[in-house]
Design a protein around this motif. Structure first.
Motif, PDB file in Angstrom:
ATOM      1  N   TRP A   1     106.125  46.839  57.415  1.00  0.00           N
ATOM      2  CA  TRP A   1     107.252  47.435  58.142  1.00  0.00           C
ATOM      3  C   TRP A   1     108.488  46.551  58.080  1.00  0.00           C
ATOM      4  N   LEU A   2     108.297  45.243  58.023  1.00  0.00           N
ATOM      5  CA  LEU A   2     109.439  44.356  57.795  1.00  0.00           C
ATOM      6  C   LEU A   2     110.012  44.593  56.398  1.00  0.00           C
ATOM      7  N   ARG A   3     109.133  44.772  55.418  1.00  0.00           N
ATOM      8  CA  ARG A   3     109.596  45.029  54.059  1.00  0.00           C
ATOM      9  C   ARG A   3     110.347  46.364  53.998  1.00  0.00           C
ATOM     10  N   ARG A   4     109.846  47.376  54.715  1.00  0.00           N
ATOM     11  CA  ARG A   4     110.562  48.658  54.766  1.00  0.00           C
ATOM     12  C   ARG A   4     111.943  48.476  55.389  1.00  0.00           C
ATOM     13  N   ALA A   5     112.022  47.684  56.450  1.00  0.00           N
ATOM     14  CA  ALA A   5     113.303  47.462  57.120  1.00  0.00           C
ATOM     15  C   ALA A   5     114.312  46.804  56.187  1.00  0.00           C
ATOM     16  N   VAL A   6     113.858  45.861  55.368  1.00  0.00           N
ATOM     17  CA  VAL A   6     114.743  45.207  54.413  1.00  0.00           C
ATOM     18  C   VAL A   6     115.306  46.226  53.424  1.00  0.00           C
ATOM     19  N   VAL A   7     114.451  47.095  52.922  1.00  0.00           N
ATOM     20  CA  VAL A   7     114.886  48.103  51.951  1.00  0.00           C
ATOM     21  C   VAL A   7     115.938  49.027  52.556  1.00  0.00           C
ATOM     22  N   LEU A   8     115.709  49.463  53.784  1.00  0.00           N
ATOM     23  CA  LEU A   8     116.588  50.450  54.400  1.00  0.00           C
ATOM     24  C   LEU A   8     117.875  49.851  54.969  1.00  0.00           C
ATOM     25  N   SER A   9     117.900  48.570  55.222  1.00  0.00           N
ATOM     26  CA  SER A   9     119.018  47.970  55.957  1.00  0.00           C
ATOM     27  C   SER A   9     120.393  48.184  55.319  1.00  0.00           C
ATOM     28  N   PRO A  10     120.546  48.190  53.984  1.00  0.00           N
ATOM     29  CA  PRO A  10     121.895  48.379  53.432  1.00  0.00           C
ATOM     30  C   PRO A  10     122.302  49.836  53.251  1.00  0.00           C
TER      31      PRO A  10
ATOM     32  N   ARG B   1     113.319  36.529  53.590  1.00  0.00           N
ATOM     33  CA  ARG B   1     111.987  36.153  54.106  1.00  0.00           C
ATOM     34  C   ARG B   1     111.216  37.386  54.534  1.00  0.00           C
ATOM     35  N   TRP B   2     111.881  38.334  55.195  1.00  0.00           N
ATOM     36  CA  TRP B   2     111.218  39.582  55.567  1.00  0.00           C
ATOM     37  C   TRP B   2     110.656  40.279  54.329  1.00  0.00           C
ATOM     38  N   ALA B   3     111.407  40.241  53.233  1.00  0.00           N
ATOM     39  CA  ALA B   3     110.988  40.937  52.013  1.00  0.00           C
ATOM     40  C   ALA B   3     109.709  40.351  51.433  1.00  0.00           C
ATOM     41  N   GLU B   4     109.393  39.111  51.785  1.00  0.00           N
ATOM     42  CA  GLU B   4     108.185  38.466  51.284  1.00  0.00           C
ATOM     43  C   GLU B   4     107.072  38.451  52.312  1.00  0.00           C
ATOM     44  N   ASP B   5     107.311  39.046  53.468  1.00  0.00           N
ATOM     45  CA  ASP B   5     106.329  38.998  54.556  1.00  0.00           C
ATOM     46  C   ASP B   5     105.177  39.959  54.292  1.00  0.00           C
ATOM     47  N   ASP B   6     104.019  39.640  54.861  1.00  0.00           N
ATOM     48  CA  ASP B   6     102.856  40.517  54.714  1.00  0.00           C
ATOM     49  C   ASP B   6     103.017  41.823  55.485  1.00  0.00           C
ATOM     50  N   ASP B   7     103.912  41.841  56.471  1.00  0.00           N
ATOM     51  CA  ASP B   7     104.097  43.028  57.287  1.00  0.00           C
ATOM     52  C   ASP B   7     104.898  44.075  56.517  1.00  0.00           C
TER      53      ASP B   7
ATOM     54  N   VAL C   1     118.932  46.057  44.532  1.00  0.00           N
ATOM     55  CA  VAL C   1     118.116  46.269  43.330  1.00  0.00           C
ATOM     56  C   VAL C   1     117.086  45.156  43.183  1.00  0.00           C
ATOM     57  N   ARG C   2     117.521  43.905  43.366  1.00  0.00           N
ATOM     58  CA  ARG C   2     116.583  42.783  43.226  1.00  0.00           C
ATOM     59  C   ARG C   2     115.439  42.915  44.216  1.00  0.00           C
ATOM     60  N   ARG C   3     115.785  43.185  45.467  1.00  0.00           N
ATOM     61  CA  ARG C   3     114.738  43.308  46.487  1.00  0.00           C
ATOM     62  C   ARG C   3     113.847  44.515  46.213  1.00  0.00           C
ATOM     63  N   ALA C   4     114.448  45.630  45.856  1.00  0.00           N
ATOM     64  CA  ALA C   4     113.678  46.857  45.643  1.00  0.00           C
ATOM     65  C   ALA C   4     112.681  46.686  44.514  1.00  0.00           C
ATOM     66  N   LYS C   5     113.103  46.078  43.423  1.00  0.00           N
ATOM     67  CA  LYS C   5     112.207  45.926  42.282  1.00  0.00           C
ATOM     68  C   LYS C   5     111.031  45.013  42.631  1.00  0.00           C
ATOM     69  N   ILE C   6     111.296  43.946  43.347  1.00  0.00           N
ATOM     70  CA  ILE C   6     110.208  43.044  43.762  1.00  0.00           C
ATOM     71  C   ILE C   6     109.242  43.764  44.694  1.00  0.00           C
ATOM     72  N   LEU C   7     109.788  44.505  45.657  1.00  0.00           N
ATOM     73  CA  LEU C   7     108.942  45.183  46.639  1.00  0.00           C
ATOM     74  C   LEU C   7     108.153  46.320  46.005  1.00  0.00           C
ATOM     75  N   LEU C   8     108.736  46.996  45.040  1.00  0.00           N
ATOM     76  CA  LEU C   8     107.998  48.049  44.348  1.00  0.00           C
ATOM     77  C   LEU C   8     106.830  47.460  43.553  1.00  0.00           C
ATOM     78  N   GLU C   9     107.058  46.313  42.934  1.00  0.00           N
ATOM     79  CA  GLU C   9     105.963  45.655  42.211  1.00  0.00           C
ATOM     80  C   GLU C   9     104.848  45.249  43.170  1.00  0.00           C
ATOM     81  N   GLN C  10     105.239  44.720  44.330  1.00  0.00           N
ATOM     82  CA  GLN C  10     104.244  44.316  45.318  1.00  0.00           C
ATOM     83  C   GLN C  10     103.445  45.501  45.849  1.00  0.00           C
ATOM     84  N   SER C  11     104.071  46.681  45.890  1.00  0.00           N
ATOM     85  CA  SER C  11     103.422  47.843  46.495  1.00  0.00           C
ATOM     86  C   SER C  11     102.470  48.562  45.553  1.00  0.00           C
ATOM     87  N   GLU C  12     102.477  48.186  44.274  1.00  0.00           N
ATOM     88  CA  GLU C  12     101.588  48.846  43.319  1.00  0.00           C
ATOM     89  C   GLU C  12     100.129  48.599  43.697  1.00  0.00           C
TER      90      GLU C  12
END
Length: 215
Positions: free
Chosen positions: A149-158, A141-147, A173-184
């Protein structure tokens, strides 16, 4: 304020330096106040607090972390992070709501990154299977949040687990690829996430070069 919070705050103020406070305000800013205590002093203060107030329970530790965080002073908030780092064994997935609030209000790499790498990630890794499923659902859910910094925390957590040869690489990998697409096209805000992905990849490559982010 509790006795423990007063002890920590007073110790941090005794370690203050106006020169360091001005330097940190110029470097970090973000609307926080700064005592000018060093990172070493913050860590030493939490060690001293642990000796002065031994065997604090889960509820006492988490309440103290919230007390320290509630005042927008950088060193107090960093002390809250160090307190949680030092008491990981007491934390579980029920604490993710509190940690989410900390990340949302931190909006600063110097606070978000240690929360993600040294608190959220290790806490999730040590959960048993049923609780781990719930925790991963929260992080999804954090990975899909508008915030961002929550998305950054998800990426760094593992990161810690991946560096040590563990962790769930496929989930990262799944989360990173989705978040990278969102960040474009998201400009500086997107950089917050892209930078985190690059950091994890660079750190993991030092010990596990075979792990690569697929195109």
């Amino acid at each position: 304020m509790s006795d423990a919070a007063e002890f920590v705050d007073a110790a941090l103020q005794r370690e203050s330096s106006w020169e360091r406070a001005e330097a940190w305000e110029a470097q970090l800013g973000n609307g926080l106040s700064y005592y000018g205590a060093s990172v070493g002093a913050v860590r030493g203060t939490i060690r001293d607090a642990g000796r002065r107030y031994p065997k604090l329970s889960h509820d006492e530790i988490t309440a103290l972390s919230s007390e320290l965080w509630a005042v927008p002073v950088f060193e107090r908030r960093l002390a809250a992070v160090v307190l949680l780092q030092s008491n990981l064994r007491l934390l579980d997935n029920s604490d993710l709501t509190r940690l989410e609030g900390f990340v949302r209000s931190a909006r600063l790499r110097a606070l978000v990154d240690p929360l993600a790498v040294d608190v959220v990630g290790p806490m999730v890794e040590r959960l048993d299977a049923p609780l781990r499923v719930r925790a991963d659902a929260v992080l999804d859910r954090w990975a899909e949040d508008d915030d961002v910094w929550l998305r950054r925390a998800v990426v760094l957590s593992p990161l810690r687990a991946l560096r040590k040869g563990g962790g769930d690489w496929d989930r990262f990998v799944r989360r990173a690829k989705i978040l990278l697409e969102q960040s474009e096209g998201a400009g500086a805000e997107g950089d917050v996430v892209r930078e985190a992905v690059a950091l994890v990849l660079a750190e993991v490559a030092k010990t596990r070069p075979e792990l690569q982010l697929p195109p």
